[in-house]
Structures are given as structure tokens and as C-alpha cells.
Design a protein around this motif. Structure first.
Motif, PDB file in Angstrom:
ATOM      1  N   LYS A  87       0.821  -1.208   0.000  1.00  0.00           N
ATOM      2  CA  LYS A  87       0.000   0.000   0.000  1.00  0.00           C
ATOM      3  C   LYS A  87       0.854   1.257   0.000  1.00  0.00           C
ATOM      4  O   LYS A  87       0.525   2.260  -0.660  1.00  0.00           O
ATOM      5  CB  LYS A  87      -0.930  -0.009   1.218  1.00  0.00           C
ATOM      6  N   THR A 105      -7.826  -5.498   0.601  1.00  0.00           N
ATOM      7  CA  THR A 105      -6.795  -4.800  -0.169  1.00  0.00           C
ATOM      8  C   THR A 105      -7.078  -4.881  -1.668  1.00  0.00           C
ATOM      9  O   THR A 105      -6.829  -3.930  -2.411  1.00  0.00           O
ATOM     10  CB  THR A 105      -5.409  -5.391   0.140  1.00  0.00           C
ATOM     11  N   LEU A 106      -7.625  -6.006  -2.099  1.00  0.00           N
ATOM     12  CA  LEU A 106      -7.989  -6.182  -3.504  1.00  0.00           C
ATOM     13  C   LEU A 106      -9.149  -5.263  -3.871  1.00  0.00           C
ATOM     14  O   LEU A 106      -9.141  -4.615  -4.928  1.00  0.00           O
ATOM     15  CB  LEU A 106      -8.358  -7.644  -3.751  1.00  0.00           C
ATOM     16  N   ASP A 107     -10.158  -5.178  -2.991  1.00  0.00           N
ATOM     17  CA  ASP A 107     -11.313  -4.303  -3.234  1.00  0.00           C
ATOM     18  C   ASP A 107     -10.913  -2.834  -3.286  1.00  0.00           C
ATOM     19  O   ASP A 107     -11.561  -2.029  -3.963  1.00  0.00           O
ATOM     20  CB  ASP A 107     -12.365  -4.507  -2.142  1.00  0.00           C
ATOM     21  N   ALA A 108      -9.845  -2.485  -2.571  1.00  0.00           N
ATOM     22  CA  ALA A 108      -9.380  -1.096  -2.547  1.00  0.00           C
ATOM     23  C   ALA A 108      -8.448  -0.777  -3.720  1.00  0.00           C
ATOM     24  O   ALA A 108      -7.921   0.331  -3.807  1.00  0.00           O
ATOM     25  CB  ALA A 108      -8.653  -0.815  -1.227  1.00  0.00           C
ATOM     26  N   TRP A 109      -8.240  -1.742  -4.623  1.00  0.00           N
ATOM     27  CA  TRP A 109      -7.394  -1.562  -5.813  1.00  0.00           C
ATOM     28  C   TRP A 109      -5.930  -1.291  -5.468  1.00  0.00           C
ATOM     29  O   TRP A 109      -5.207  -0.669  -6.239  1.00  0.00           O
ATOM     30  CB  TRP A 109      -7.934  -0.444  -6.717  1.00  0.00           C
ATOM     31  N   VAL A 110      -5.525  -1.756  -4.284  1.00  0.00           N
ATOM     32  CA  VAL A 110      -4.116  -1.636  -3.919  1.00  0.00           C
ATOM     33  C   VAL A 110      -3.307  -2.710  -4.631  1.00  0.00           C
ATOM     34  O   VAL A 110      -2.151  -2.497  -5.010  1.00  0.00           O
ATOM     35  CB  VAL A 110      -3.937  -1.756  -2.392  1.00  0.00           C
ATOM     36  N   THR A 112      -3.332  -6.235  -7.509  1.00  0.00           N
ATOM     37  CA  THR A 112      -3.966  -6.766  -8.712  1.00  0.00           C
ATOM     38  C   THR A 112      -3.293  -8.084  -9.084  1.00  0.00           C
ATOM     39  O   THR A 112      -2.364  -8.527  -8.411  1.00  0.00           O
ATOM     40  CB  THR A 112      -3.836  -5.754  -9.866  1.00  0.00           C
ATOM     41  N   TYR A 114      -4.197 -11.180  -8.743  1.00  0.00           N
ATOM     42  CA  TYR A 114      -4.253 -12.064  -7.581  1.00  0.00           C
ATOM     43  C   TYR A 114      -4.365 -13.531  -8.015  1.00  0.00           C
ATOM     44  O   TYR A 114      -5.201 -13.871  -8.851  1.00  0.00           O
ATOM     45  CB  TYR A 114      -5.459 -11.676  -6.726  1.00  0.00           C
ATOM     46  N   ARG A 239       1.420  -5.141  -6.852  1.00  0.00           N
ATOM     47  CA  ARG A 239       0.916  -3.835  -6.468  1.00  0.00           C
ATOM     48  C   ARG A 239       0.375  -3.133  -7.708  1.00  0.00           C
ATOM     49  O   ARG A 239       0.986  -3.197  -8.781  1.00  0.00           O
ATOM     50  CB  ARG A 239       2.039  -2.988  -5.846  1.00  0.00           C
ATOM     51  N   ALA A 240      -0.740  -2.477  -7.574  1.00  0.00           N
ATOM     52  CA  ALA A 240      -1.300  -1.726  -8.697  1.00  0.00           C
ATOM     53  C   ALA A 240      -0.408  -0.527  -9.002  1.00  0.00           C
ATOM     54  O   ALA A 240       0.205   0.053  -8.101  1.00  0.00           O
ATOM     55  CB  ALA A 240      -2.718  -1.259  -8.361  1.00  0.00           C
TER      56      ALA A 240
END
Length: 296
Positions: A87, A105-110, A112, A114, A239-240
Motif C-alpha cells: 500500500k 486490499t484487492l477491493d481497494a485496488w491496492v 492486482t 491475484y 501492487r497496482a
């Protein structure tokens, strides 16, 4: 001056001229060759102390580094802390075992890309005398109730790790907690927590891989194992918003672990003669934190 002397002087001048031109040329060619061998890309991987303590990464990553020309810097912390590193942009990829935290963390687009990579299980270990009768528990929740009801000591990591997260879930399901003074929060990784449990003759929850790696030096026995509540899954992700170089290196590692030669190395890894990780079954969903290895 004799003819022989003149020839000697001429030869010496030739050698001096050669040294003046040949040495710089050799240095230039050496520098060019070195420049052609570019330094390996560097990848910061945030992972858990359970994975690191198991010895798995030390055993398999050198093969990836040689073949992919990527140097992997492993940052071993609890799962929650590992996700925090991504993050904050302090790591490019992660390998953790806390599905609930991973989902947030995935829902927050932090993060990708996965993918579940492997799984093993949590186990409950404790003193060989087993004063709480954990070995006779009907399931993991009953085992935790027995520990709480007996007044026995329980060593907890007390950190933001996947193991601590699972421990809290089990206490919630058991609807009980250790008695006052019965909970030892170490605030440390799994190996250190196992050593504390051994010294204090306490029970603890651990991943199987770490326990097998260090059990020979402990006064602890494996007392309860099995059941869905103790399933322990590991996922890899990026990490995005990575730079192109970071994304290429992280993607290469993910592919190697999920579908490349890394699968074979994970499957063949042994801790003191014991297989401690199982690769994710082919054809089984693996792109969501809720995916399980027995789902079809």
C-alpha cells in the motif's frame, strides 16, 4: 652508434608505442563487454514470516533469479504488514496467507493479478503432557475451547499476521478466550513465538511449514490438525500502478510460481523430510481470496 644499437633503440620505441595504444584499447573493450552485461532487475517481495521461516524461498528463488535475471529482495513480515508495504509502495509484489485482509486490499485496488499459489494447514501444538486434552478435541474450535477452559497458557503472535488473524477467528468461533494471565502475546514472528511456547510450555497456533522446520529444538508436540477451519492458503499478487520494469519482473515471478518451474520446486520442497506445501490444484479457481483448493 652501431647498427645493432640502432636496431635495439628502434625495437624499444615500438614496444613503448604498443603499450600506449594496446592497453587503452584493451580497457575500452573490457568496459564495453561489461556494459553489455546489464545488472539484473530488482524486485521487492513482501511476504510472511511463515513462508520465510519455512526455508522455501531460500530454496527456490535462486533458480528464478538465475533464469529470469531478476534479483528478489525478500521482506518478511506478518501478512498485514506485508500488505501495508504494498500500500505504501515499498514492495512490488506480495505472497501472503490472510484471505480476509487480501480481499479488503484487492477491493481497494491496492493489489492486482491475484492468484492462489499453494496451501498447507495451521496446526495446534503444545506441551507433550497436553493438560487441556487438545488431542481429544472434536474439531479446531473445540480445541481452542479446551485450552481456554483449562487455564493453560497460550502463546499468541499478537501481530498483524495471517496466523494471528486466524487465531482471532478461532477464538471468536469458540466464544471463549484464555483466562487472565493465560495469554502470552509475543509480538514476534512464528519461529520466535514457537520458541516462547516451548520455553513456557504453552499452546500455540502455527503453520505446519514453520513448525516442521524448527520442531527438533522445541519441547512441543503436534496435538491437533485437520478440518476446514485450519486450511491455510497462500496467494501471490502485484501492487497496482507498477512501473514497466517492476511489472515485468513481478509478472515473471508470478507466472513462474503459478504455472512455471516454481510449481515443481514448491511441490518438491521438504522441511526435514516432510512435504509442507501443496501446489494449487490445476483447473481449480484461484483468482479470489475465497477460492479453496477443493473447489471445482
Amino acid at each position: 652508434m652501431s647498427h645493432a644499437t640502432r636496431r635495439g633503440l628502434a625495437a624499444e620505441r615500438t614496444r613503448r608505442l604498443a603499450r600506449l595504444f594496446v592497453l587503452p584499447l584493451a580497457l575500452a573493450l573490457s568496459a564495453a563487454a561489461t556494459a553489455g552485461q546489464s545488472a539484473p532487475a530488482r524486485l521487492r517481495l513482501a511476504t510472511t514470516t511463515s513462508v520465510d521461516n519455512s526455508g522455501l524461498l531460500a530454496a527456490i528463488l535462486p533458480t528464478f533469479e538465475r533464469t529470469a535475471h531478476v534479483k528478489v529482495d525478500v521482506l518478511a513480515v506478518g501478512s498485514g504488514q506485508a500488505l501495508g508495504l504494498l500500500k505504501r509502495g515499498d514492495a512490488a509484489a506480495g505472497l501472503t496467507h490472510d484471505p480476509n485482509a487480501e480481499a479488503s486490499t484487492l477491493d481497494a485496488w491496492v493489489i492486482t493479478s491475484y492468484r492462489k499459489i499453494m496451501f498447507n494447514d495451521f496446526i495446534i501444538v503444545g506441551p507433550k503432557e497436553d493438560p487441556a486434552g487438545v488431542a481429544h478435541a472434536s474439531n479446531a474450535i473445540d480445541a481452542m475451547r479446551r485450552i481456554a477452559a483449562s487455564g493453560a497458557l497460550f502463546a499468541s503472535r499478537g501481530d498483524a499476521s495471517g496466523t494471528y488473524s486466524r487465531e482471532q477467528q478461532l477464538w471468536a468461533l469458540a466464544k471463549q478466550q484464555p483466562v487472565r494471565g493465560g495469554l502470552l502475546e509475543t509480538g514476534q514472528g512464528m519461529s520466535a513465538t514457537l520458541r516462547v511456547a516451548s520455553e513456557k510450555l504453552a499452546y500455540t497456533l502455527t503453520d505446519r511449514a514453520t513448525f516442521e522446520e524448527v520442531r527438533s529444538g522445541l519441547r512441543l508436540a503436534l496435538l491437533y490438525e485437520g478440518g476446514p477451519d485450519l486450511l491455510n492458503t497462500y496467494a501471490f499478487f502485484l501492487r497496482a500502478g507498477l512501473t514497466r520494469t517492476e511489472r515485468e519482473a513481478a509478472t515473471a515471478l508470478g507466472e513462474w510460481l503459478a504455472d512455471g518451474d516454481g510449481r515443481r520446486l514448491i511441490a518438491g520442497y521438504l522441511a526435514h523430510g516432510q512435504a509442507v506445501f501443496t501446489i494449487w490444484p490445476p483447473g481449480t479457481p484461484r483468482s479470489r481470496p475465497t477460492d479453496l483448493p477443493n473447489a471445482r
